[in-house]
Motif scaffolding. Structure first.
Motif, PDB file in Angstrom:
ATOM      1  N   GLN A  84       0.773  -1.275  -0.053  1.00  0.00           N
ATOM      2  CA  GLN A  84      -0.065  -0.041  -0.207  1.00  0.00           C
ATOM      3  C   GLN A  84       0.888   1.275  -0.076  1.00  0.00           C
ATOM      4  O   GLN A  84       0.749   2.102  -0.748  1.00  0.00           O
ATOM      5  CB  GLN A  84      -1.160   0.065   1.228  1.00  0.00           C
ATOM      6  N   LEU A  85       1.883   1.338   0.822  1.00  0.00           N
ATOM      7  CA  LEU A  85       2.861   2.576   1.030  1.00  0.00           C
ATOM      8  C   LEU A  85       3.415   2.984  -0.312  1.00  0.00           C
ATOM      9  O   LEU A  85       3.797   4.160  -0.401  1.00  0.00           O
ATOM     10  CB  LEU A  85       3.658   2.154   2.224  1.00  0.00           C
ATOM     11  N   GLY A  86       3.545   1.989  -1.209  1.00  0.00           N
ATOM     12  CA  GLY A  86       4.400   2.283  -2.390  1.00  0.00           C
ATOM     13  C   GLY A  86       3.832   2.976  -3.247  1.00  0.00           C
ATOM     14  O   GLY A  86       3.948   3.668  -4.360  1.00  0.00           O
ATOM     15  N   ASN A  87       2.351   3.106  -3.083  1.00  0.00           N
ATOM     16  CA  ASN A  87       1.260   3.815  -3.969  1.00  0.00           C
ATOM     17  C   ASN A  87       0.766   5.212  -3.266  1.00  0.00           C
ATOM     18  O   ASN A  87      -0.290   5.702  -3.733  1.00  0.00           O
ATOM     19  CB  ASN A  87       0.179   3.126  -4.470  1.00  0.00           C
ATOM     20  N   PHE A  88       1.455   5.626  -2.145  1.00  0.00           N
ATOM     21  CA  PHE A  88       0.877   6.422  -1.229  1.00  0.00           C
ATOM     22  C   PHE A  88       1.326   8.063  -1.368  1.00  0.00           C
ATOM     23  O   PHE A  88       0.854   8.956  -0.642  1.00  0.00           O
ATOM     24  CB  PHE A  88       1.199   6.207   0.313  1.00  0.00           C
ATOM     25  N   THR A  89       2.255   8.087  -2.500  1.00  0.00           N
ATOM     26  CA  THR A  89       2.829   9.509  -2.689  1.00  0.00           C
ATOM     27  C   THR A  89       1.626  10.788  -3.003  1.00  0.00           C
ATOM     28  O   THR A  89       1.836  11.709  -2.533  1.00  0.00           O
ATOM     29  CB  THR A  89       3.751   9.677  -3.975  1.00  0.00           C
ATOM     30  N   GLY A  90       0.598  10.332  -3.585  1.00  0.00           N
ATOM     31  CA  GLY A  90      -0.250  11.365  -3.954  1.00  0.00           C
ATOM     32  C   GLY A  90      -0.954  11.728  -2.575  1.00  0.00           C
ATOM     33  O   GLY A  90      -1.651  12.639  -2.508  1.00  0.00           O
ATOM     34  N   LEU A  91      -1.364  10.982  -1.662  1.00  0.00           N
ATOM     35  CA  LEU A  91      -1.894  10.986  -0.421  1.00  0.00           C
ATOM     36  C   LEU A  91      -1.381  11.771   0.481  1.00  0.00           C
ATOM     37  O   LEU A  91      -1.911  11.863   1.541  1.00  0.00           O
ATOM     38  CB  LEU A  91      -2.545   9.579  -0.168  1.00  0.00           C
ATOM     39  N   VAL A  92       0.224  11.792   0.511  1.00  0.00           N
ATOM     40  CA  VAL A  92       0.868  12.609   1.380  1.00  0.00           C
ATOM     41  C   VAL A  92       0.984  13.901   0.860  1.00  0.00           C
ATOM     42  O   VAL A  92       1.861  14.618   1.626  1.00  0.00           O
ATOM     43  CB  VAL A  92       2.005  11.899   1.960  1.00  0.00           C
ATOM     44  N   GLY A  93       0.655  14.295  -0.363  1.00  0.00           N
ATOM     45  CA  GLY A  93       0.685  15.741  -0.892  1.00  0.00           C
ATOM     46  C   GLY A  93       1.944  15.730  -2.192  1.00  0.00           C
ATOM     47  O   GLY A  93       2.368  16.686  -2.398  1.00  0.00           O
ATOM     48  N   HIS A  99       9.152  11.852   1.091  1.00  0.00           N
ATOM     49  CA  HIS A  99      10.161  11.420   2.073  1.00  0.00           C
ATOM     50  C   HIS A  99       9.441  10.745   3.385  1.00  0.00           C
ATOM     51  O   HIS A  99       9.709  10.216   4.198  1.00  0.00           O
ATOM     52  CB  HIS A  99      11.137  12.295   2.195  1.00  0.00           C
ATOM     53  N   CYS A 100       8.195  11.129   3.435  1.00  0.00           N
ATOM     54  CA  CYS A 100       7.360  11.122   4.868  1.00  0.00           C
ATOM     55  C   CYS A 100       6.951   9.754   4.739  1.00  0.00           C
ATOM     56  O   CYS A 100       6.667   9.129   6.068  1.00  0.00           O
ATOM     57  CB  CYS A 100       5.993  11.870   4.704  1.00  0.00           C
ATOM     58  N   VAL A 134      17.831  17.019  -4.646  1.00  0.00           N
ATOM     59  CA  VAL A 134      18.057  17.399  -3.337  1.00  0.00           C
ATOM     60  C   VAL A 134      17.496  16.360  -2.296  1.00  0.00           C
ATOM     61  O   VAL A 134      18.291  16.080  -1.339  1.00  0.00           O
ATOM     62  CB  VAL A 134      17.458  18.792  -3.310  1.00  0.00           C
ATOM     63  N   ALA A 135      16.149  16.025  -2.306  1.00  0.00           N
ATOM     64  CA  ALA A 135      15.502  15.228  -1.319  1.00  0.00           C
ATOM     65  C   ALA A 135      16.139  13.769  -1.329  1.00  0.00           C
ATOM     66  O   ALA A 135      15.961  13.156  -0.532  1.00  0.00           O
ATOM     67  CB  ALA A 135      13.909  15.411  -1.956  1.00  0.00           C
ATOM     68  N   LEU A 136      16.345  13.363  -2.399  1.00  0.00           N
ATOM     69  CA  LEU A 136      17.017  12.161  -2.444  1.00  0.00           C
ATOM     70  C   LEU A 136      18.182  12.029  -1.560  1.00  0.00           C
ATOM     71  O   LEU A 136      18.399  10.978  -0.933  1.00  0.00           O
ATOM     72  CB  LEU A 136      17.523  11.839  -4.031  1.00  0.00           C
ATOM     73  N   GLU A 137      19.101  13.038  -1.737  1.00  0.00           N
ATOM     74  CA  GLU A 137      20.201  13.041  -0.902  1.00  0.00           C
ATOM     75  C   GLU A 137      19.981  13.396   0.715  1.00  0.00           C
ATOM     76  O   GLU A 137      20.763  13.036   1.410  1.00  0.00           O
ATOM     77  CB  GLU A 137      21.340  13.877  -1.309  1.00  0.00           C
ATOM     78  N   ALA A 138      18.937  14.172   0.931  1.00  0.00           N
ATOM     79  CA  ALA A 138      18.457  14.628   2.089  1.00  0.00           C
ATOM     80  C   ALA A 138      17.834  13.526   2.732  1.00  0.00           C
ATOM     81  O   ALA A 138      18.038  13.326   4.210  1.00  0.00           O
ATOM     82  CB  ALA A 138      17.730  15.801   2.217  1.00  0.00           C
ATOM     83  N   TYR A 139      17.249  12.541   2.196  1.00  0.00           N
ATOM     84  CA  TYR A 139      16.177  11.710   2.949  1.00  0.00           C
ATOM     85  C   TYR A 139      16.464  10.189   2.560  1.00  0.00           C
ATOM     86  O   TYR A 139      16.638   9.242   3.447  1.00  0.00           O
ATOM     87  CB  TYR A 139      14.688  11.938   2.686  1.00  0.00           C
ATOM     88  N   PHE A 140      16.659   9.850   1.108  1.00  0.00           N
ATOM     89  CA  PHE A 140      16.699   8.577   0.552  1.00  0.00           C
ATOM     90  C   PHE A 140      18.177   8.045   0.923  1.00  0.00           C
ATOM     91  O   PHE A 140      18.187   6.925   1.371  1.00  0.00           O
ATOM     92  CB  PHE A 140      16.152   8.552  -0.911  1.00  0.00           C
ATOM     93  N   VAL A 141      18.976   8.726   0.447  1.00  0.00           N
ATOM     94  CA  VAL A 141      20.360   8.086   0.588  1.00  0.00           C
ATOM     95  C   VAL A 141      20.870   7.855   2.125  1.00  0.00           C
ATOM     96  O   VAL A 141      21.188   6.903   2.327  1.00  0.00           O
ATOM     97  CB  VAL A 141      21.519   9.108   0.077  1.00  0.00           C
ATOM     98  N   PRO A 142      20.366   8.831   3.031  1.00  0.00           N
ATOM     99  CA  PRO A 142      20.817   8.272   4.410  1.00  0.00           C
ATOM    100  C   PRO A 142      20.059   7.026   4.935  1.00  0.00           C
ATOM    101  O   PRO A 142      20.410   6.241   5.778  1.00  0.00           O
ATOM    102  CB  PRO A 142      20.102   9.654   5.181  1.00  0.00           C
ATOM    103  N   LEU A 143      18.657   7.009   4.352  1.00  0.00           N
ATOM    104  CA  LEU A 143      18.037   5.594   4.503  1.00  0.00           C
ATOM    105  C   LEU A 143      18.876   4.443   4.293  1.00  0.00           C
ATOM    106  O   LEU A 143      18.874   3.514   4.795  1.00  0.00           O
ATOM    107  CB  LEU A 143      16.616   5.773   4.035  1.00  0.00           C
ATOM    108  N   VAL A 144      19.343   4.616   2.987  1.00  0.00           N
ATOM    109  CA  VAL A 144      20.146   3.310   2.183  1.00  0.00           C
ATOM    110  C   VAL A 144      21.288   3.292   3.274  1.00  0.00           C
ATOM    111  O   VAL A 144      21.647   2.159   3.518  1.00  0.00           O
ATOM    112  CB  VAL A 144      20.468   3.871   0.924  1.00  0.00           C
ATOM    113  N   LYS A 145      21.812   4.233   3.726  1.00  0.00           N
ATOM    114  CA  LYS A 145      23.187   3.970   4.709  1.00  0.00           C
ATOM    115  C   LYS A 145      22.682   3.251   5.935  1.00  0.00           C
ATOM    116  O   LYS A 145      23.692   2.476   6.520  1.00  0.00           O
ATOM    117  CB  LYS A 145      23.915   5.386   4.921  1.00  0.00           C
ATOM    118  N   ARG A 146      21.719   3.735   6.477  1.00  0.00           N
ATOM    119  CA  ARG A 146      21.242   3.177   7.824  1.00  0.00           C
ATOM    120  C   ARG A 146      20.862   1.917   7.634  1.00  0.00           C
ATOM    121  O   ARG A 146      21.336   0.965   8.444  1.00  0.00           O
ATOM    122  CB  ARG A 146      19.977   3.970   8.117  1.00  0.00           C
ATOM    123  N   LEU A 147      20.356   1.508   6.450  1.00  0.00           N
ATOM    124  CA  LEU A 147      20.124  -0.110   6.426  1.00  0.00           C
ATOM    125  C   LEU A 147      21.176  -0.761   6.078  1.00  0.00           C
ATOM    126  O   LEU A 147      21.550  -2.131   6.730  1.00  0.00           O
ATOM    127  CB  LEU A 147      19.053   0.056   5.017  1.00  0.00           C
TER     128      LEU A 147
END
Length: 487
Positions: A84-93, A99-100, A134-147
């Motif tokens: 479900q969450l994979g298709n949620f982008t439109g529902l969060v704005g 990134h939410c 910009v958002a990729l480096e701010a939010y997504f890349v740190p997620l990958v690093k944490r994992l």
């Protein structure tokens, strides 16, 4: 853990004026905490309804934190949530707030159940495309690093599937960090992590710069291919098998010269690997390397591996190599095939396992379609027909099965002149199983024959079989007479 009232969805929560229009949403959220798994599953599938009712701001600030905190659940529920969450982008704005969605998916990517992690990674890959650089480096890349640096191997295996989607749009400095983390996972202490990294090696290589492929990916492959982890054979085989399935894809990236220099030695080494799955994964992806360097450079090293697989004690390994034989035949050419592999194809026809004999029969049909009827008439058909005199009745029946498969590919003339006389002769076989298979074969090849052959040769034999003392022979003969309209 947030309750329904805390989400502001209870009676009167819409503004303090007694408006309870959002009360059904409160019921749905309470269901997410219900002991009934099916009820929770149904509620998860209604998440888009909840989000639409809450609006984008409250979905971000209330619903997503609630879902992140209630991540511990039955695997079936978590799987549905990850999807479900994979298709949620439109529902969060929209993309600005994609990134939410990362926190709950990050949690899902660390759970024990593999299918849940895989679905979470799939959704993360999908959401990554919604991020701006910009958002990729701010939010997504740190997620990958944490994992990638997580304490549990589950998070590190999930990270392996995310490098390729964040690398292309990252800055050069971040790219270097991403490559370093991927290298670390390739040498991880846990075999499952190395296996996951190995399986994503080709995918990651496709988004790297050529220099990085040559200087980093090829050495990684060499290291993984010689993995000597001591949990013994199983782990080793999985790692090397995963590598074998991706090495061929690297050849199209590196080009002919680099493939010959860097990959060919590894390729040839894996063709000699003791694990059949490793050799099989190499052979099954030959078309990739063939496009780059040509099959002739591989043929001498390829042949021993094919022969070993063809004679492997495990019948499923033999079956797999049979299925790839038409592909190999097309790549090697008719001369090489006749000289080196034809005898193998004929040997499979008398294998002690029925599934192998059946696959070998279908293989012959595909080879005729590839090499033509003249080749079949001169090379295959005579060898098949000789088996009609084999003392083993199972081999005699294989002759009939081959004729059934070859007749359509070979056409009317070869079927009538070469194959039909053998089938008719076998109608007098002493084994009933052979005789009723003769009836079935005549029914199969009948539509290919002309009227004279049907009336003058086939009909009398079927009529005789129709009076056979064996009930099965009689049944199939009468069925053939009916289907061919020879009554």
């Amino acid at each position: 853990m947030a309750g329904a009232s805390e989400l502001g969805t209870g009676p009167g929560a819409a503004g303090g004026d007694g408006d309870d229009s959002l009360y059904p949403i409160a019921v749905l959220i309470d269901e997410l905490r219900n002991e009934d798994v099916q009820l929770r599953l149904n509620s998860i599938k209604k998440l888009s309804t909840i989000a639409l009712a809450l609006g984008v701001e409250r979905t971000r600030s209330e619903l997503l934190p609630f879902l992140t905190d209630t991540i511990y659940d039955e695997d079936e529920v978590l799987l549905a949530l990850a999807e479900q969450l994979g298709n949620f982008t439109g529902l969060v704005g929209g993309p600005d707030f994609a990134h939410c969605l990362l926190p709950p998916l990050e949690n899902l990517a660390t759970v024990e159940e593999t299918v849940v992690r895989d679905k979470a990674v799939e959704s993360l890959r999908q959401i990554s495309q919604e991020h701006t650089p910009v958002a990729l480096e701010a939010y997504f890349v740190p997620l990958v690093k944490r994992l990638a640096s997580g304490d549990w191997f589950t998070s590190r295996t999930s990270a392996c599937g995310l490098f390729s989607v964040c690398y292309p749009r990252a800055s050069n400095a971040v790219k270097a960090e991403i490559r370093q983390q991927f290298r670390s996972l390739c040498s991880d202490d846990t075999p499952m992590v190395r296996r996951a990294a190995a399986s994503k090696l080709g995918e990651f290589a496709k988004v790297l710069e050529l220099d990085s492929v040559k200087s980093e990916i090829v050495p990684l492959f060499t290291s993984l291919a010689s993995d000597e982890q001591e949990l013994v054979s199983d782990t080793n085989q999985h790692v090397k098998s995963a590598l074998a399935s991706v090495i061929m894809g690297l050849s199209t990236i590196l080009g002919k010269e680099n493939t010959i220099e860097h990959l060919l030695p590894l390729f040839l080494a894996q063709l000699k690997d003791e694990c059949p799955d490793v050799r099989l994964n190499i052979i099954s992806n030959l078309d990739c390397v063939n496009e780059v360097i040509g099959i002739r450079q591989l043929s001498q090293s390829l042949l021993p591996a094919i022969v070993e697989l063809a004679e492997d004690a495990k019948w499923r390994v033999r079956l797999a190599i049979i299925e790839y034989m038409p592909l190999l035949a097309g790549q090697l050419g008719v001369e090489f095939f006749d000289e080196k592999l034809n005898s193998l194809c004929m040997a499979w026809l008398v294998d002690h396992v029925y599934a192998i004999r059946e696959a070998a029969t279908n293989n012959l049909m595909k080879l005729v379609q590839k090499f033509g009827t003249e080749w079949a008439q001169n090379t295959i058909v005579p060898k098949v027909l000789v088996m009609a005199n084999d003392p083993n009745y199972l081999h005699r029946m294989t002759t009939l099965f081959c004729i059934n498969a070859l007749s359509e590919a070979c056409g009317q003339e070869i079927t009538t002149k070469q194959m039909l006389p053998i089938v008719l002769k076998m109608a007098g076989d002493q084994v009933a199983n052979v005789r009723f298979n003769v009836a079935k074969s005549l029914q199969k090849i009948g539509p290919i024959l002309d009227t004279n052959a049907l009336q003058g040769e086939v009909k009398p034999v079927l009529q005789k079989l129709g009076q056979d003392e064996d009930m099965d022979v009689k049944y199939f003969a009468q069925e053939a007479i009916s289907v061919l309209a020879l009554a």
